[in-house]
Scaffold this active site. Structure first.
Site, short mmCIF file in Angstrom:
data_model
loop_
_atom_site.label_atom_id
_atom_site.label_comp_id
_atom_site.label_asym_id
_atom_site.label_seq_id
_atom_site.Cartn_x
_atom_site.Cartn_y
_atom_site.Cartn_z
N ASN A 167 8.56 -10.57 -9.86
CA ASN A 167 7.82 -11.49 -8.99
C ASN A 167 6.38 -11.53 -9.48
O ASN A 167 5.93 -10.61 -10.18
CB ASN A 167 7.86 -10.98 -7.54
CG ASN A 167 7.31 -9.56 -7.42
OD1 ASN A 167 8.02 -8.60 -7.70
ND2 ASN A 167 6.05 -9.44 -7.07
N HIS B 208 11.66 7.76 -5.29
CA HIS B 208 10.25 7.36 -5.25
C HIS B 208 9.48 8.22 -4.26
O HIS B 208 10.04 8.75 -3.30
CB HIS B 208 10.13 5.90 -4.82
CG HIS B 208 10.94 4.95 -5.66
ND1 HIS B 208 12.28 4.77 -5.47
CD2 HIS B 208 10.57 4.12 -6.67
CE1 HIS B 208 12.73 3.88 -6.35
NE2 HIS B 208 11.72 3.48 -7.09
N TYR C 19 7.45 7.08 -2.08
CA TYR C 19 7.42 6.45 -0.75
C TYR C 19 8.65 6.78 0.09
O TYR C 19 8.67 6.53 1.30
CB TYR C 19 7.24 4.93 -0.86
CG TYR C 19 8.33 4.19 -1.59
CD1 TYR C 19 9.59 4.01 -1.04
CD2 TYR C 19 8.10 3.65 -2.86
CE1 TYR C 19 10.59 3.33 -1.72
CE2 TYR C 19 9.09 2.96 -3.54
CZ TYR C 19 10.33 2.81 -2.97
OH TYR C 19 11.32 2.15 -3.64
N GLU C 20 9.68 7.33 -0.52
CA GLU C 20 10.86 7.72 0.25
C GLU C 20 10.61 9.04 0.99
O GLU C 20 11.45 9.48 1.77
CB GLU C 20 12.08 7.87 -0.67
CG GLU C 20 12.54 6.54 -1.26
CD GLU C 20 13.63 6.73 -2.29
OE1 GLU C 20 14.79 6.94 -1.89
OE2 GLU C 20 13.33 6.66 -3.51
N SER D 114 15.13 -1.02 -10.29
CA SER D 114 15.78 -1.89 -9.30
C SER D 114 16.50 -3.07 -9.93
O SER D 114 15.89 -3.87 -10.64
CB SER D 114 14.74 -2.49 -8.35
OG SER D 114 14.23 -1.53 -7.50
N HIS E 113 12.04 -7.31 -1.00
CA HIS E 113 12.84 -6.46 -1.88
C HIS E 113 14.02 -7.25 -2.45
O HIS E 113 14.40 -7.06 -3.60
CB HIS E 113 13.33 -5.22 -1.13
CG HIS E 113 14.18 -4.31 -1.97
ND1 HIS E 113 13.68 -3.65 -3.08
CD2 HIS E 113 15.49 -3.98 -1.90
CE1 HIS E 113 14.65 -2.94 -3.64
NE2 HIS E 113 15.76 -3.12 -2.94
N MET F 32 5.76 0.82 -8.28
CA MET F 32 5.71 2.04 -7.45
C MET F 32 6.43 3.22 -8.09
O MET F 32 6.84 4.15 -7.39
CB MET F 32 6.34 1.75 -6.08
CG MET F 32 5.74 0.55 -5.36
SD MET F 32 6.69 0.15 -3.88
CE MET F 32 5.99 -1.46 -3.44
N SER F 33 6.60 3.18 -9.40
CA SER F 33 7.37 4.27 -10.04
C SER F 33 6.81 4.57 -11.43
O SER F 33 5.65 4.27 -11.72
CB SER F 33 8.84 3.85 -10.15
OG SER F 33 9.00 2.79 -11.07
N ALA G 32 11.07 -2.44 -12.10
CA ALA G 32 10.75 -3.77 -11.60
C ALA G 32 9.26 -3.75 -11.28
O ALA G 32 8.76 -2.77 -10.73
CB ALA G 32 11.55 -4.05 -10.34
N HIS H 143 19.51 1.11 -5.84
CA HIS H 143 19.38 2.29 -6.70
C HIS H 143 20.61 3.15 -6.43
O HIS H 143 20.69 3.84 -5.42
CB HIS H 143 18.12 3.08 -6.34
CG HIS H 143 16.87 2.48 -6.89
ND1 HIS H 143 16.25 2.95 -8.03
CD2 HIS H 143 16.13 1.44 -6.48
CE1 HIS H 143 15.17 2.22 -8.27
NE2 HIS H 143 15.07 1.30 -7.34
N1 HPA Z 1 4.36 -4.67 -6.28
C1 HPA Z 1 4.75 -3.37 -6.33
N2 HPA Z 1 5.93 -2.99 -6.79
C2 HPA Z 1 6.78 -3.94 -7.19
C3 HPA Z 1 6.45 -5.29 -7.16
C4 HPA Z 1 5.17 -5.68 -6.67
O1 HPA Z 1 4.80 -6.86 -6.61
N3 HPA Z 1 7.53 -5.98 -7.63
C5 HPA Z 1 8.46 -5.04 -7.96
N4 HPA Z 1 8.02 -3.82 -7.69
#
Ligand code: HPA
Length: 298
Positions: free
Chosen positions: A253, A95, A97-98, A42, A265, A229-230, A125, A73
């Site tokens: 973050n 992903h 989750y998609e 991302s 996001h 998540m990847s 990310a 993406h």
């Molecule tokens: N959690 C999960 N996936 C993420 C995060 C997070 O804090 N930041 C970027 N991708």
């Protein structure tokens, strides 16, 4: 036999689909034979802009290729030269989750393997769990924790996927899922670029909701320093194929409950944008060294 369908093992069709996608790409790439693959997470698209003589192929053009539905993406392959190194860059990934199946999530990585690559750089990310991590920091993955609840290799084993080893094994070692020597080279290169590249442990959740603070505390207790998540499914299939993996997270973050503000996001994407040039610089200096290692062995 009316109404009766013999169950064909899914991996038979799947291997053919991967081969078809790879053949399509090989034709598009013409004389370019990529050595290293790069998957961009991302907001981390800048490396693709540094590619010279690029051949750009939208995921939608490639047979059987899944397409990302996530903003940020972009969903295209950019193949060409990163300095002196022939590479193939995947700008955008899909992903779990998609709503994609594990096989679809890892389809692009299988295609990279079929193209004959020797190593992949997987970027993402991630939320920072370890105390002291700052937003915008890059962290090299030393290991991962698969918290997705599934493994992309569940189902019949397909030995033909062992592109770099000869045989894709049913059971294989994951002690060094992330290459020690590539990590060492990455750290040395980062140092030369004027920043420290720490090492971390990435825990993958299925998403798409971010974690609760209690989950983040639990993950820290498990030994994770990053959450995302990847990447983990891709690393597993890359190792199944015998590819060497370098993983790099961008801390976009602080994980839930650690930063004092709510996660979004947009925040993740923006933080990625701010560090993508540094990542591009790192990979531009690093890949010739990695290529040197790989070529010395072939
Ligand atoms: N959690 C999960 N996936 C993420 C995060 C997070 O804090 N930041 C970027 N991708």
């Amino acid at each position: 036999m009316t109404g009766v369908h013999r169950q064909v093992p899914k991996s038979v069709d799947y291997f053919d689909q991967v081969s078809e996608a790879a053949a399509f790409l090989r034709e598009k790439l013409s004389t370019l034979t990529p050595l290293i693959g790069i998957v961009l997470g991302s907001g981390l698209g800048a490396v693709a802009d540094a590619i010279t003589s690029p051949v750009v192929v939208a995921y939608g053009e490639i047979p059987h290729f899944p397409q990302s539905t996530v903003e940020g993406h972009s969903g295209r392959i950019v193949a060409g030269m990163l300095g002196p190194v022939p590479v193939v860059v995947m700008q955008g990934r899909v992903h779990f989750y998609e709503g994609y199946t594990p096989e679809q999530v890892t389809f692009p990585m299988r295609v990279l393997g079929a193209l004959g690559l020797k190593a992949v750089v997987l970027t993402n990310a991630a939320g920072g769990i370890q105390e002291g991590y700052r937003v915008g920091q890059l962290v090299a993955l030393a290991d991962h924790i698969n918290f997705m609840g599934w493994n992309p290799l569940i189902g019949p084993n397909e030995p033909r996927f062992g592109f770099a080893t000869g045989t894709g094994l049913r059971f294989f070692d994951m002690t060094e899922a992330y290459s020690k020597r590539l990590r060492a080279l990455a750290r040395e290169t980062a140092f030369g670029e004027g920043f420290a590249l720490e090492e971390g442990v990435y825990l993958a959740t299925p998403g798409p909701s971010f974690e609760t603070p209690a989950e983040v505390r639990a993950f820290r207790g498990l030994g994770a320093t990053l959450v995302g998540m990847s990447t983990v499914p891709e690393t597993i299939v890359a190792r199944h194929m015998g590819l060497e993996v370098l993983g790099i997270s961008c801390v976009t973050n602080l994980a839930a409950g650690l930063g004092g503000s709510q996660l979004s996001h947009e925040e993740v994407f923006e933080a990625g944008r701010q560090v993508e040039n540094r990542l591009a610089g790192l990979l531009t200096r690093l890949l010739p060294k990695v290529a040197g290692l790989l070529k010395a062995e072939s």
